[in-house]
Design an enzyme around this catalytic site. Structure first.
Site, short mmCIF file in Angstrom:
data_model
loop_
_atom_site.label_atom_id
_atom_site.label_comp_id
_atom_site.label_asym_id
_atom_site.label_seq_id
_atom_site.Cartn_x
_atom_site.Cartn_y
_atom_site.Cartn_z
N HIS A 130 0.87 -1.18 0.00
CA HIS A 130 0.00 0.00 0.00
C HIS A 130 0.91 1.24 0.00
CE1 HIS A 130 -2.82 2.94 1.77
NE2 HIS A 130 -3.78 2.13 1.39
N ASP A 207 3.29 -4.33 7.98
CA ASP A 207 2.04 -3.58 7.82
C ASP A 207 0.90 -4.59 8.00
OD1 ASP A 207 -0.30 -2.53 6.87
OD2 ASP A 207 0.52 -1.79 4.98
N GLN A 210 -4.30 -5.18 6.82
CA GLN A 210 -5.27 -6.16 6.28
C GLN A 210 -5.19 -7.50 7.00
OE1 GLN A 210 -7.67 -5.57 4.22
NE2 GLN A 210 -7.04 -3.61 3.39
N LYS A 233 -10.38 -0.89 10.20
CA LYS A 233 -10.55 -2.09 9.37
C LYS A 233 -10.99 -3.28 10.20
CE LYS A 233 -7.19 -0.62 5.92
NZ LYS A 233 -7.94 -0.20 4.72
N CYS A 373 -4.61 2.36 -3.77
CA CYS A 373 -3.40 2.90 -3.14
C CYS A 373 -2.23 1.93 -3.31
CB CYS A 373 -3.62 3.20 -1.65
SG CYS A 373 -4.91 4.38 -1.35
#
Ligand SMILES: Cc1ncc(COP(=O)(O)O)c(C=O)c1O
Length: 418
Positions: A130, A207, A210, A233, A373
């Site tokens: 991202h 990261d 997700q 999220k 993104c």
């Protein structure tokens, strides 16, 4: 079967219907919300927690000595402990509240990257990242004359061992990888990459934007030096995020932002900084957001990762099987629906993704269209933009069927005679 479920006349198996009633927005009209990778919906428990904070404990936390402020502080710090337990951190001091993953990544880049990356060093990321895990490293590499190296996935979206072992060398100072891709939905081998990167002496950033909503995360087992996630999220409010960092590393870092709350003592000329984690939380904090995040984590734990992954898998299998019958659709990433974490990114011959999204919107189907993104990945797969349907545990098979039915009509709406 639990006694409560038996009493309520429910079967042994949970279904999305058991949870949908907790999400008022899902009952509004006939909308199908398939943009969960962008942001999830919030259950009433989260909205109630925020309301309760403002109605019963609102005062500036960490500042006042009176009851309300003490209460607000306790609730804020309690949320921090809940987050620490949720991701397996060794201590709550290692949890820094930020606004989102983007801010967490910038904190690492500015406070750690700029001080530890030097000319000739390398920062390794993947082409699947991202933008929030690309731009901060572009900035560090530009400032420090270091090189940004991209790992590339194979046709199935996998970062192979050969790929990361050939590109992570002794020159790597930072390796920053997405745990789950927001385009392919694939889970990257972050634990294996971290072990190899550590052998080479690099610091490992993950990261988890997700990943945290879908799979259990244990930062110590993964051996992440830093791990970032966004509350929104995983059903928490927007505006609250997390940066986990190993204590020994955080202690040696300079603050990211300076000002109120993050200090120990200030003179006209200088200042000393507060202990962890407050050194990294300048200004009035988002206490209600943290309280909402705690409620979201508790709700998520009630649903359970087992149910979440089974439901996502069931829906993704059904969706991809249905889409494969439409010859003009191309799905990106793995051919195995089980490797998609509920994310299906696709294009349709002759129809721009924005048109797919608007035609579906006419039928009250919400999917994302654009570059997600992740423009370097779009360039890598040779698509200017793509459409993305992403499900969560509260979505149903009936919604998938309706989505497929509407999808199969998009080309006709655009004037094609298939
Ligand atoms: C993999 C990944 N990383 C980072 C982000 C950025 O999250 P936020 O916008 O909450 O900072 C996203 C959001 O879409 C994402 O999917």
């Amino acid at each position: 079967m639990s006694k409560e479920r038996k009493k309520a006349g429910k079967s042994d198996y949970m279904t999305p219907e058991d949870f949908r009633k907790d999400f008022p927005i899902l009952g509004k009209g006939d909308y199908i919300y398939f943009d969960n990778a962008a942001t999830s919906q919030r259950p009433t428990a989260v909205v109630d927690a925020i309301k309760d904070f403002y109605e019963n404990s609102n005062a500036n936390p960490l500042r006042g000595l009176y009851d309300w402020s003490v209460d607000a502080t306790e609730r804020y710090e309690h949320a921090r402990q809940v987050v620490a337990d949720f991701i397996g951190a060794a201590s709550a001091e290692e949890i820094i509240f930020t606004r989102n993953t983007t801010e967490s990544m910038n904190l690492v880049a500015y406070s750690y990257g700029l001080s530890n990356v030097n000319e000739g060093d390398e920062v390794v990321i993947t082409v699947m990242e991202h933008h929030s895990n690309i731009l901060p490293w572009q900035m560090v590499c530009r400032e420090k004359k270091a090189k940004l190296i991209y790992l590339e996935p194979d046709e199935e979206g996998v970062i192979t061992e050969a790929e990361y072992k050939s590109k992570i060398t002794d020159k790597a100072k930072i390796v920053s990888i997405g745990h789950v891709s927001n385009v392919f939905g694939i889970t990257n081998p972050v634990k294996e990459i971290a072990a190899y990167a550590h052998e080479k002496g690099a610091t490992v950033v993950m990261d988890g934007a997700q990943a945290a909503p879908h799979i259990p995360v244990n930062v110590q087992e993964l051996d992440a030096d830093f791990y970032a996630l966004s509350g929104h999220k995983l059903m928490a409010p927007m505006g609250i995020g997390v940066l986990y960092g190993k204590k020994a590393i955080l202690e040696n870092m300079k603050p990211f932002l300076t000002g109120g709350e993050m200090i120990e003592y200030v003179t006209r000329e200088d200042a000393t900084y507060a202990e962890l984690p407050h050194k990294f939380e300048a200004g009035t904090v988002n206490a209600a957001g943290a309280v909402g995040l705690e409620a979201a984590i508790k709700y998520l734990q009630k649903v359970g990762f087992d149910f979440i992954s089974k439901q996502e898998e069931k829906l993704t299998v059904r969706m991809m099987e249905g889409m494969k019958k439409l010859s003009y659709i191309k799905i990106y990433g793995s051919s195995d629906p089980k490797k998609h974490s509920g994310i299906v990114t696709f294009t349709m011959d002759g129809v721009h993704p924005h048109d797919i999204s608007s035609v579906l919107n006419d039928d009250h189907v919400c999917v994302r269209a654009g570059h997600h993104c992740a423009q370097p990945l779009m360039q890598f797969i040779g698509a200017g933009s793509t459409a993305r349907a992403s499900v969560y545990f509260y979505n149903t098979e009936e919604e998938v069927d309706r989505f497929l039915e509407h999808l199969s009509k998009v080309r006709a709406v655009m004037g094609y005679e298939d």
